[in-house]
Scaffold this motif. Structure first.
Motif, PDB file in Angstrom:
ATOM      1  N   ASN A 284       0.870  -1.169   0.000  1.00 47.53           N
ATOM      2  CA  ASN A 284       0.000   0.000   0.000  1.00 47.53           C
ATOM      3  C   ASN A 284       0.908   1.220   0.000  1.00 47.53           C
ATOM      4  OD1 ASN A 284       0.498   0.840   2.809  1.00 47.53           O
ATOM      5  ND2 ASN A 284      -0.671  -0.966   3.336  1.00 47.53           N
ATOM      6  N   TYR A 285       0.499   2.220  -0.757  1.00 45.78           N
ATOM      7  CA  TYR A 285       1.299   3.430  -0.871  1.00 45.78           C
ATOM      8  C   TYR A 285       0.407   4.611  -1.198  1.00 45.78           C
ATOM      9  CZ  TYR A 285       1.112   2.165  -5.835  1.00 45.78           C
ATOM     10  OH  TYR A 285       0.690   1.818  -7.096  1.00 45.78           O
ATOM     11  N   LYS A 286       0.957   5.782  -1.054  1.00 47.10           N
ATOM     12  CA  LYS A 286       0.226   7.013  -1.349  1.00 47.10           C
ATOM     13  C   LYS A 286       0.796   7.626  -2.623  1.00 47.10           C
ATOM     14  CE  LYS A 286      -1.310   8.162   3.259  1.00 47.10           C
ATOM     15  NZ  LYS A 286      -2.638   7.697   3.133  1.00 47.10           N
ATOM     16  N   GLU A 287      -0.131   8.154  -3.436  1.00 49.83           N
ATOM     17  CA  GLU A 287       0.262   8.781  -4.699  1.00 49.83           C
ATOM     18  C   GLU A 287      -0.721   9.906  -4.991  1.00 49.83           C
ATOM     19  OE1 GLU A 287      -0.436   7.146  -8.971  1.00 49.83           O
ATOM     20  OE2 GLU A 287       1.506   6.376  -8.279  1.00 49.83           O
ATOM     21  N   LYS A 288      -0.225  11.130  -5.034  1.00 53.40           N
ATOM     22  CA  LYS A 288      -1.050  12.308  -5.355  1.00 53.40           C
ATOM     23  C   LYS A 288      -2.320  12.374  -4.498  1.00 53.40           C
ATOM     24  CE  LYS A 288       0.648  12.375 -10.073  1.00 53.40           C
ATOM     25  NZ  LYS A 288       0.327  12.305 -11.484  1.00 53.40           N
ATOM     26  N   GLY A 289      -2.188  12.189  -3.185  1.00 48.10           N
ATOM     27  CA  GLY A 289      -3.327  12.287  -2.276  1.00 48.10           C
ATOM     28  C   GLY A 289      -4.230  11.073  -2.248  1.00 48.10           C
ATOM     29  N   LYS A 290      -3.869  10.019  -2.963  1.00 40.94           N
ATOM     30  CA  LYS A 290      -4.671   8.794  -2.992  1.00 40.94           C
ATOM     31  C   LYS A 290      -3.913   7.675  -2.279  1.00 40.94           C
ATOM     32  CE  LYS A 290      -6.568   9.858  -7.535  1.00 40.94           C
ATOM     33  NZ  LYS A 290      -6.622   9.449  -8.937  1.00 40.94           N
ATOM     34  N   SER A 291      -4.642   6.786  -1.649  1.00 42.32           N
ATOM     35  CA  SER A 291      -4.058   5.574  -1.076  1.00 42.32           C
ATOM     36  C   SER A 291      -4.340   4.436  -2.040  1.00 42.32           C
ATOM     37  CB  SER A 291      -4.675   5.257   0.286  1.00 42.32           C
ATOM     38  OG  SER A 291      -4.382   6.289   1.201  1.00 42.32           O
ATOM     39  N   ILE A 292      -3.303   3.699  -2.389  1.00 44.39           N
ATOM     40  CA  ILE A 292      -3.437   2.596  -3.337  1.00 44.39           C
ATOM     41  C   ILE A 292      -3.013   1.304  -2.644  1.00 44.39           C
ATOM     42  CG2 ILE A 292      -2.677   1.678  -5.553  1.00 44.39           C
ATOM     43  CD1 ILE A 292      -2.270   4.651  -6.389  1.00 44.39           C
ATOM     44  N   PHE A 293      -3.894   0.297  -2.713  1.00 47.28           N
ATOM     45  CA  PHE A 293      -3.641  -0.987  -2.079  1.00 47.28           C
ATOM     46  C   PHE A 293      -3.555  -2.070  -3.149  1.00 47.28           C
ATOM     47  CE2 PHE A 293      -5.755   1.658   0.989  1.00 47.28           C
ATOM     48  CZ  PHE A 293      -5.072   1.399   2.175  1.00 47.28           C
ATOM     49  N   VAL A 294      -2.473  -2.839  -3.126  1.00 42.23           N
ATOM     50  CA  VAL A 294      -2.289  -3.961  -4.045  1.00 42.23           C
ATOM     51  C   VAL A 294      -2.443  -5.240  -3.230  1.00 42.23           C
ATOM     52  CG1 VAL A 294      -0.711  -5.129  -5.632  1.00 42.23           C
ATOM     53  CG2 VAL A 294      -0.688  -2.617  -5.461  1.00 42.23           C
ATOM     54  N   MET A 295      -3.378  -6.097  -3.636  1.00 41.46           N
ATOM     55  CA  MET A 295      -3.624  -7.373  -2.963  1.00 41.46           C
ATOM     56  C   MET A 295      -3.419  -8.508  -3.962  1.00 41.46           C
ATOM     57  SD  MET A 295      -6.980  -5.987  -0.996  1.00 41.46           S
ATOM     58  CE  MET A 295      -7.283  -4.781  -2.290  1.00 41.46           C
ATOM     59  N   CYS A 296      -2.670  -9.522  -3.563  1.00 36.96           N
ATOM     60  CA  CYS A 296      -2.341 -10.655  -4.427  1.00 36.96           C
ATOM     61  C   CYS A 296      -2.954 -11.933  -3.854  1.00 36.96           C
ATOM     62  CB  CYS A 296      -0.829 -10.838  -4.492  1.00 36.96           C
ATOM     63  SG  CYS A 296       0.104  -9.331  -4.840  1.00 36.96           S
ATOM     64  N   CYS A 297      -3.311 -12.868  -4.733  1.00 34.62           N
ATOM     65  CA  CYS A 297      -3.817 -14.168  -4.282  1.00 34.62           C
ATOM     66  C   CYS A 297      -3.551 -15.209  -5.355  1.00 34.62           C
ATOM     67  CB  CYS A 297      -5.304 -14.084  -3.935  1.00 34.62           C
ATOM     68  SG  CYS A 297      -6.369 -13.530  -5.275  1.00 34.62           S
ATOM     69  N   GLU A 298      -3.598 -16.486  -4.954  1.00 29.55           N
ATOM     70  CA  GLU A 298      -3.231 -17.557  -5.883  1.00 29.55           C
ATOM     71  C   GLU A 298      -4.214 -18.714  -5.864  1.00 29.55           C
ATOM     72  OE1 GLU A 298       0.849 -18.580  -5.941  1.00 29.55           O
ATOM     73  OE2 GLU A 298       1.478 -16.492  -5.866  1.00 29.55           O
ATOM     74  N   ARG A 299      -5.504 -18.405  -5.897  1.00 26.33           N
ATOM     75  CA  ARG A 299      -6.549 -19.400  -6.048  1.00 26.33           C
ATOM     76  C   ARG A 299      -7.438 -18.959  -7.204  1.00 26.33           C
ATOM     77  NH1 ARG A 299      -7.114 -17.655  -1.211  1.00 26.33           N
ATOM     78  NH2 ARG A 299      -9.293 -17.120  -1.530  1.00 26.33           N
ATOM     79  N   ASN A 300      -8.051 -19.874  -7.891  1.00 25.52           N
ATOM     80  CA  ASN A 300      -8.919 -19.509  -9.015  1.00 25.52           C
ATOM     81  C   ASN A 300      -9.977 -18.510  -8.593  1.00 25.52           C
ATOM     82  OD1 ASN A 300      -7.697 -21.037 -11.039  1.00 25.52           O
ATOM     83  ND2 ASN A 300      -8.863 -22.861 -10.492  1.00 25.52           N
ATOM     84  N   LEU A 301     -10.060 -17.417  -9.353  1.00 23.55           N
ATOM     85  CA  LEU A 301     -11.070 -16.363  -9.187  1.00 23.55           C
ATOM     86  C   LEU A 301     -11.058 -15.732  -7.788  1.00 23.55           C
ATOM     87  CD1 LEU A 301     -13.929 -18.163 -11.108  1.00 23.55           C
ATOM     88  CD2 LEU A 301     -12.230 -16.566 -12.023  1.00 23.55           C
ATOM     89  N   CYS A 302      -9.897 -15.708  -7.155  1.00 25.99           N
ATOM     90  CA  CYS A 302      -9.802 -15.154  -5.796  1.00 25.99           C
ATOM     91  C   CYS A 302      -9.846 -13.635  -5.779  1.00 25.99           C
ATOM     92  CB  CYS A 302      -8.523 -15.642  -5.120  1.00 25.99           C
ATOM     93  SG  CYS A 302      -7.005 -15.212  -5.992  1.00 25.99           S
ATOM     94  N   ASN A 303      -9.614 -12.991  -6.888  1.00 20.05           N
ATOM     95  CA  ASN A 303      -9.678 -11.518  -6.942  1.00 20.05           C
ATOM     96  C   ASN A 303     -11.047 -11.072  -7.458  1.00 20.05           C
ATOM     97  OD1 ASN A 303      -9.205 -12.396  -9.584  1.00 20.05           O
ATOM     98  ND2 ASN A 303      -8.001 -10.598 -10.108  1.00 20.05           N
TER      99      ASN A 303
END
Length: 99
Positions: free
Chosen positions: A78-97
Motif C-alpha cells: 500500500n502506498y500514497k500517490e497524489k493524495g490517494k491511497s493505493i492498495f495492491v492485494m495478491c492471491c493464488e486461487r482460481n477467481l480469488c480476486n
C-alpha cells in the motif's frame, strides 16, 4: 488389472494432468466501483510467475475504484500517490480476486 481398472487409471491420470496444465484463472476488470465491474470484465489465465491481483484506490476512507488482473511478480503493498491511497492485494486461487 482388468480393462475397467486400466481405463479408470488412464482417465484419472489424464484429468490430473489437465488440472495442472490449465493454470490459475483470475478475474479481470479495468474499472470496478461498489463491487461491480463497470469496464472490461473478463478472465485471464496467469502465466508462470503471475498471480491474481486487485488494485484498489481510496481518497481518505472513500473507495474510488478498483482494478482486477493477472499480475507478474505481484507483491502486496500500500502506498500514497497524489493524495490517494493505493492498495495492491495478491492471491493464488482460481477467481480469488473477485469484484
Amino acid at each position: 488389472m482388468n480393462p475397467a481398472t486400466k481405463v479408470s487409471t488412464v482417465l484419472i491420470v489424464t484429468l490430473s494432468f489437465l488440472c495442472l496444465v490449465e493454470g490459475l484463472t483470475c478475474n479481470v476488470c479495468d474499472l470496478a466501483d461498489k463491487a461491480r465491474c463497470k469496464k472490461g470484465k473478463s478472465r485471464c489465465t496467469a502465466q508462470r510467475g503471475q498471480s491474481c491481483a486487485s488494485i484498489s484506490t481510496y481518497i481518505g476512507s472513500k473507495h474510488v475504484s478498483s482494478k482486477q488482473l493477472c499480475m507478474p511478480n505481484c507483491v502486496e503493498n500500500n502506498y500514497k500517490e497524489k493524495g490517494k491511497s493505493i492498495f495492491v492485494m495478491c492471491c493464488e486461487r482460481n477467481l480469488c480476486n473477485s469484484f
